[in-house]
Design a protein around this motif. Structure first.
Motif, mmCIF file in Angstrom:
data_model
loop_
_atom_site.group_PDB
_atom_site.id
_atom_site.type_symbol
_atom_site.label_atom_id
_atom_site.label_comp_id
_atom_site.label_asym_id
_atom_site.label_seq_id
_atom_site.Cartn_x
_atom_site.Cartn_y
_atom_site.Cartn_z
ATOM 1 N N ARG A 134 37.371 48.272 40.155
ATOM 2 C CA ARG A 134 38.382 48.034 39.114
ATOM 3 C C ARG A 134 38.394 46.562 38.698
ATOM 4 N N ALA A 153 43.840 43.726 40.104
ATOM 5 C CA ALA A 153 43.165 45.011 40.291
ATOM 6 C C ALA A 153 43.328 45.544 41.702
ATOM 7 N N ILE A 182 42.446 38.358 37.849
ATOM 8 C CA ILE A 182 42.095 39.754 37.563
ATOM 9 C C ILE A 182 41.798 40.503 38.862
ATOM 10 N N MET A 210 37.353 45.157 34.984
ATOM 11 C CA MET A 210 38.323 44.393 34.198
ATOM 12 C C MET A 210 37.787 43.013 33.828
ATOM 13 N N THR A 211 37.029 42.390 34.733
ATOM 14 C CA THR A 211 36.405 41.120 34.354
ATOM 15 C C THR A 211 35.330 41.340 33.299
ATOM 16 N N THR A 250 37.628 50.028 28.945
ATOM 17 C CA THR A 250 37.108 49.392 30.160
ATOM 18 C C THR A 250 35.715 49.899 30.487
#
Length: 492
Positions: A185, A29, A25, A189-190, A52
């Protein structure tokens, strides 16, 4: 107790799988070079969408302390710890009070660090530096809390197959690699990954706990018979403390520096409001569930001392997983979700810490002409140094997770007036605001260091906040409005 089903190679394999996913990820990103600017690296360029943003707000509010630390506190306190649900509701209420308005100003002014608002609103260097000092204290404390939670979570969920120290070192390296690569980002995302895993996992954990204890009715009957003091009506001091904690945590958690940075990162005001609307359901879906899990531990593992109870979630998760294959698979999901929650919360705080040092200290006072790329690099290096510096403390943690949790709020809540009153009250002046914040910090910090609180059930941080607000409001009413205050007030 059954054999720990996550002990041995299976626990290590689960951790490795989640680590690989987080690294992927981070790589994804960081593609395209968007993290080369300070705004791109620290706030994702203000482009986070609703899903998100929701999950990254969720990860900010529900940290490793929530999942790993709250059940042990419920185990030790009984039904008194139901206060954890309303104080999480209070956080959302305070977000709704100021976050949408702050977003509009941030978008207009191009804010990157949380302190940018304070500097732009008041034009005071000493107030900005005091704000920075309190933010860095809170963030350092917050990262320490996550490092401790990380060690306890991994050790408990693997039955000590992965020791506390090894778990902490391994996952902070993973965290630093992907956050270095992808910035905000990657962190956000994580957060989506860990949020989904944690929500599904804690739902399964609740189902498993109900199965093991025979249902909530049976559990309540058991507690009434064996530990009536844990289900009784709280005394006056406990009731006052309950209300005081709701107020202090409601305002304190909402002005976390990394929470404010997420407000800046929203794609639009509508996106922010929709994400906060979803967040309103999370106190019951998360804090309420882990409260029940902690209470169930009294029946499943009676007689644990304070140290042993800190690993309660791991013990219960292993008991649930031992029932059948479905529960085993769901506990794998929870296992990874808890670890990811802790790591993702830590990286949020590290990112905010880095942005404040890079933008508010290095970029303004050390090297005012530094390029964005240079400031981003300095922020990354400072983040790495801070994490490894805190490792020395995490190696021998100074108390339970809850005691660490309360300590940071004593000072971080002193930021609430400058952000909330500063957005709405045009006459608020920089001088009284500085002295109010300083007085609040001295009262709260001094009482904590001298072990003087709580005062009749009221924590020292809230006493400090009261002094902070009184000095700020009375002082501002007594001074003439500055032209800068009028100009900023007209905008907001």
């Amino acid at each position: 107790m059954t054999e720990l089903v996550f002990a041995g190679p299976s626990g290590v394999a689960i951790l490795c799988a989640y680590a690989v996913v987080m690294l992927l990820i981070g790589w994804y990103a960081g593609r395209g070079g968007s993290t080369g600017t300070a705004r791109g690296y620290f706030t994702a360029g203000g482009g986070l969408g609703m899903v998100t943003l929701f999950f990254t707000l969720y990860a900010t509010q529900y940290s490793g302390n929530s999942v790993v630390g709250y059940p042990p506190q419920a185990y030790r306190s009984g039904f008194l710890w139901w206060q954890s649900v309303p104080f999480m509701i209070a956080v959302i209420a305070v977000y709704l009070l100021f976050a949408p308005r702050l977003y509009v100003v941030a978008k207009q002014r191009g804010f990157v660090t949380p302190t940018d608002f304070v500097r732009d609103r008041f034009g005071s260097t000493k107030l900005s530096l005091l704000t920075v000092a309190l933010m860095l204290w809170g963030l350092g404390n917050y990262v320490l809390e996550q490092l401790v939670a990380m060690g306890h979570g991994i050790a408990g969920l693997t039955g000590e197959t992965i020791p506390y120290e090894v778990g902490v070192i391994g996952f902070i390296v993973i965290m630093l690699v992907y956050s270095w690569t992808g910035g905000m980002r990657a962190v956000a995302m994580t957060d989506v990954l860990q949020g989904i895993a944690m929500l599904v996992g804690i739902g399964a954990l609740l189902t498993g706990v109900v199965t093991l204890t025979g249902g909530l009715g049976t559990l309540t009957t058991y507690l009434t018979e064996t530990s009536p003091e844990l289900v009784g009506v709280p005394d006056t001091a406990d009731a006052v403390n309950w209300l005081a904690m709701i107020v202090m945590i409601g305002f304190g958690a909402a002005v976390y520096p990394h929470a404010i940075q997420r407000v800046y990162s929203a794609r639009s005001e509508r996106t922010l409001k929709r994400s906060l609307a979803l967040m309103a359901w999370m106190p019951l879906a998360t804090t309420g569930v882990v409260f029940v899990v902690g209470i169930a531990g009294l029946q499943l593992f009676p007689g644990l001392d304070t140290g042993a109870s800190e690993q309660l979630v791991g013990l219960i998760a292993n008991e649930v997983a031992a029932q059948n294959t479905v529960f085993y698979l769901l506990m794998i999901l929870l296992f990874g979700g808890v670890v990811c929650a802790i790591v993702s919360t830590a990286d949020s705080a590290v990112l905010a810490f880095s942005s404040i040092v890079a933008g508010d200290l290095y970029g303004r006072h050390v090297a005012p002409g530094a390029t964005d790329r240079r400031k981003v690099l300095v922020g990354k290096l400072v983040g790495v140094a801070m994490v490894f510096g805190l490792l020395a403390v995490a190696w021998n943690p100074p108390g339970t997770l809850f005691s660490i949790f309360v300590l940071k709020f004593e000072l971080i809540v002193q930021l609430a007036p400058v952000f909330i009153l500063g957005l709405y009250w045009r006459r608020m002046a920089p001088g009284p605001t500085f002295w109010g914040m300083l007085a609040g910090a001295v009262v709260a910090g001094g009482a904590t260091l001298l072990d003087l609180g709580p005062f009749g059930g009221v924590p020292a941080g809230l006493v400090g906040l009261a002094a902070n607000v009184v000095i700020c409001v009375v002082g501002s009413m007594a001074v003439t409005r500055t032209s800068r205050t009028e100009r900023m007030g007209a905008v907001i």
